[in-house]
Motif scaffolding. Structure first.
Motif, PDB file in Angstrom:
ATOM      1  N   ARG A 185      38.205  28.190  37.914  1.00  0.00           N
ATOM      2  CA  ARG A 185      38.090  28.929  36.660  1.00  0.00           C
ATOM      3  C   ARG A 185      37.230  28.142  35.671  1.00  0.00           C
ATOM      4  NH1 ARG A 185      40.511  32.954  33.669  1.00  0.00           N
ATOM      5  NH2 ARG A 185      40.836  32.491  31.466  1.00  0.00           N
ATOM      6  N   GLU A 188      31.924  30.518  38.860  1.00  0.00           N
ATOM      7  CA  GLU A 188      32.188  31.804  38.217  1.00  0.00           C
ATOM      8  C   GLU A 188      30.901  32.575  37.941  1.00  0.00           C
ATOM      9  OE1 GLU A 188      35.964  32.469  36.507  1.00  0.00           O
ATOM     10  OE2 GLU A 188      35.644  31.954  38.602  1.00  0.00           O
ATOM     11  N   ASP A 190      38.315  36.442  31.972  1.00  0.00           N
ATOM     12  CA  ASP A 190      39.290  36.876  32.981  1.00  0.00           C
ATOM     13  C   ASP A 190      38.657  37.673  34.118  1.00  0.00           C
ATOM     14  OD1 ASP A 190      41.270  35.624  31.608  1.00  0.00           O
ATOM     15  OD2 ASP A 190      42.132  37.425  30.703  1.00  0.00           O
ATOM     16  N   PHE A 191      37.384  38.027  33.991  1.00  0.00           N
ATOM     17  CA  PHE A 191      36.693  38.680  35.109  1.00  0.00           C
ATOM     18  C   PHE A 191      36.554  37.722  36.296  1.00  0.00           C
ATOM     19  CE2 PHE A 191      33.976  41.762  32.294  1.00  0.00           C
ATOM     20  CZ  PHE A 191      35.134  42.356  31.845  1.00  0.00           C
ATOM     21  N   GLY A 192      36.509  36.431  36.004  1.00  0.00           N
ATOM     22  CA  GLY A 192      36.370  35.445  37.078  1.00  0.00           C
ATOM     23  C   GLY A 192      35.070  35.582  37.850  1.00  0.00           C
ATOM     24  N   SER A 217      33.582  38.273  38.651  1.00  0.00           N
ATOM     25  CA  SER A 217      33.544  39.506  39.438  1.00  0.00           C
ATOM     26  C   SER A 217      33.559  40.713  38.511  1.00  0.00           C
ATOM     27  CB  SER A 217      34.762  39.553  40.377  1.00  0.00           C
ATOM     28  OG  SER A 217      34.906  40.838  40.952  1.00  0.00           O
ATOM     29  N   SER A 268      34.496  43.796  39.902  1.00  0.00           N
ATOM     30  CA  SER A 268      35.282  44.810  40.608  1.00  0.00           C
ATOM     31  C   SER A 268      36.257  45.445  39.629  1.00  0.00           C
ATOM     32  CB  SER A 268      36.052  44.181  41.773  1.00  0.00           C
ATOM     33  OG  SER A 268      37.167  43.452  41.302  1.00  0.00           O
ATOM     34  N   LYS A 317      39.264  46.070  39.902  1.00  0.00           N
ATOM     35  CA  LYS A 317      40.582  45.430  39.880  1.00  0.00           C
ATOM     36  C   LYS A 317      40.579  44.135  39.072  1.00  0.00           C
ATOM     37  CE  LYS A 317      41.948  47.676  44.140  1.00  0.00           C
ATOM     38  NZ  LYS A 317      40.773  48.559  44.087  1.00  0.00           N
ATOM     39  N   ARG A 318      39.391  43.584  38.781  1.00  0.00           N
ATOM     40  CA  ARG A 318      39.299  42.439  37.890  1.00  0.00           C
ATOM     41  C   ARG A 318      39.063  42.893  36.449  1.00  0.00           C
ATOM     42  NH1 ARG A 318      38.687  37.501  40.637  1.00  0.00           N
ATOM     43  NH2 ARG A 318      39.071  36.579  38.580  1.00  0.00           N
ATOM     44  N   ALA A 375      41.794  42.751  32.512  1.00  0.00           N
ATOM     45  CA  ALA A 375      41.151  41.952  31.466  1.00  0.00           C
ATOM     46  C   ALA A 375      40.867  42.783  30.212  1.00  0.00           C
ATOM     47  CB  ALA A 375      39.850  41.347  31.988  1.00  0.00           C
TER      48      ALA A 375
END
Length: 493
Positions: free
Chosen positions: A221, A226, A414-416, A418, A420, A422-423, A427
């Motif tokens: 993180r 990232e 908080d997307f990390g 990505s 997608s 689901k991310r 967030a």
């Protein structure tokens, strides 16, 4: 004595730490729905491939020492023979070939793969086969031919199993690799059989590794891992200069790529970053209502489920559609799922979809190229129904991609790295999510349906499974609705 398998060696070749852990710290593995199906599918493909060698003998012993003894005895006793799953042990290394054929002038070795012939994995598979050949040759055997057996793109449901495969001679490619592999075996044996875990080397290959903290005491993180699409060369160059944490990275090191700069700023501030809000507002305001939020689920398997399909050809079996007719309007929902998965109901799906979409002026999908291509696939499949085919094509041309709306303008730590759905959802939106659903991702959903189509569930389970499938797909389109609402609220501020 715990032998070194092909998987252990290949993991070692990629990263010595991963290879050591694979051999010395084996963990209980609970496969996901998709992983379980793919493993069974791979075994089925292996069994079907044996029809290419009708006189073959299966080495049934599971213990590698017993299997290698049986293999050696049969090869020694016969002038010519074909073996399935023969085992070879050379020093600390063991390998089991999928198919081996002995002739007067040497051995032919075959590796069966459930991927399509010509796929991008072919280079990796040649590496697998090169390991097997290296172990065999280290025992003094002469391997004169090395081949991959892969799935033919020309196969269709109902064809003879022998038409399912293509045999690809990769002897030259294996010959080019095996000397390098043989040179690595001695050091691999020393490292993998040691009681001490080797030291790791930090690089791009560590990007998604679960052992990152164990090896280096580092947290992914807010690291350069990232950064989306940074690439191996750029990542390794930054690490070589001593940069890992985004906090320590000079901004100019990322060049002028807006996405990377946005991720960098998000990491620095710890909050949401919005770029070019006026442009985002214009994009949102240009979307005509009614808006339909559309998501398909597709199924694909090696052995096609329905007539006319090729191996791994995806067929849509389900969709969810939320509709908002005006900005502040009531949210409507439509959905479809094959009623009898043992039959191809894609025509009914297409007809129902066109009816459900008839008033929509805009369609939204996350990573919209997927939904667009499915509509085009349906249009081509039903070109004998010209009106239906034309309607499907017309809908493929009115998509807005919710992924790009976010990716081009917004980043949150908080997307990390990505984008997608689901991310993005947790967030950006509170209180809405996938928690508690039996099906957690599209991969599992795909194989739940394939299992239904193959009759692998008890009748008493099917109704619950159908509800789970509908609920999961519905969540995907509801997520788009919520993300769109968040973007509209953000742009209005």
């Amino acid at each position: 004595m715990r032998l070194i398998t092909k998987k252990m060696f290949l993991e070692y070749d990629y990263c010595p730490v991963r290879g050591w852990i694979e051999r010395n710290e084996p963990r209980d593995f609970t496969p996901t729905i998709a992983e379980d199906f793919r493993m069974k599918e791979g075994l089925d493909v292996g069994r079907r491939a044996r029809t290419l060698f009708p006189e073959g003998i299966l080495i049934e012993e599971l213990d590698p020492f017993e299997a290698s003894f049986t293999t050696e005895r049969i090869i020694g006793d016969r002038q010519s023979v074909t073996l399935f799953e023969p085992a070879f042990i050379s020093g600390d290394f063991v390998s089991r070939a999928d198919v081996l054929r002995k002739g007067a002038d040497g051995l032919d070795v075959f590796e069966v793969k459930s991927s399509l012939a010509g796929s991008s994995n072919t280079k990796e598979y040649i590496g697998d086969l090169s390991y097997t050949v290296s172990v065999i040759e280290n025992l003094g055997y002469r391997v004169k031919k090395a081949c991959l057996i892969m799935v033919s793109r020309m196969y269709r449901k109902g064809d003879d199993d022998r038409k399912l495969f293509e045999i690809i001679d990769v002897t030259d490619e294996v010959s080019a690799q095996k000397s390098e592999i043989k040179a690595k075996l001695e050091l691999a044996s020393v490292i993998l059989t040691s009681t001490l875990i080797p030291s790791g080397s930090l690089g791009y290959k560590c990007r998604d590794c679960e052992h990152l903290r164990r090896c280096f005491g580092l947290d992914r993180r807010l690291s350069i891992f990232e950064l989306p699409r940074l690439g191996a060369d750029k990542t390794d160059a930054l690490i070589e200069k001593g940069y890992f944490s985004l906090e320590e990275l000079p901004r100019e090191a990322l060049g002028d790529k807006p996405l990377l700069q946005r991720v960098f700023r998000g990491a620095k501030t710890g909050g949401i970053v919005v770029d070019e809000p006026e442009e985002l507002r214009e994009k949102l305001n240009s979307m005509d209502y009614p808006i339909g939020y559309l998501d398909f689920e597709t199924a694909a398997s090696v052995i096609p489920l329905y007539d006319g399909l090729a191996p791994y050809e995806g067929i849509p079996y389900q969709y969810s559609l939320h509709i908002r007719r005006e900005a502040s309007g009531v949210l409507e929902h439509r959905e479809f799922l094959f009623g009898n998965p043992s039959r191809d109901e894609s025509l009914l799906l297409a007809e129902r979809l066109v009816e459900d979409l008839k008033d929509c002026k805009t369609l939204m999908a996350h990573h919209a190229s997927v939904e667009r291509n499915i509509l085009r696939w349906l249009s081509n499949r039903f070109k004998d129904f010209p009106e239906l085919s034309e309607q499907l094509i017309s809908f493929s041309e009115i998509f807005v991609d919710s992924e790009l709306l976010v990716k081009d303008h917004i980043y949150h730590p908080d997307f990390g790295g990505s984008f997608s759905i689901k991310r993005l959802l947790p967030a950006l939106v509170e209180g809405v999510g996938y928690e508690g659903l039996f099906i957690h991702n599209g991969d599992d959903a795909r194989y739940v349906f394939v299992n239904m189509a193959l009759g692998n569930y008890r009748e008493s389970e099917v109704e619950r499974i159908r509800r789970d499938m509908l609920e999961y797909c519905k969540m995907d389109t509801l997520a788009m609705v919520e993300i769109h609402k968040f973007l509209c609220d953000l742009s209005s501020e």
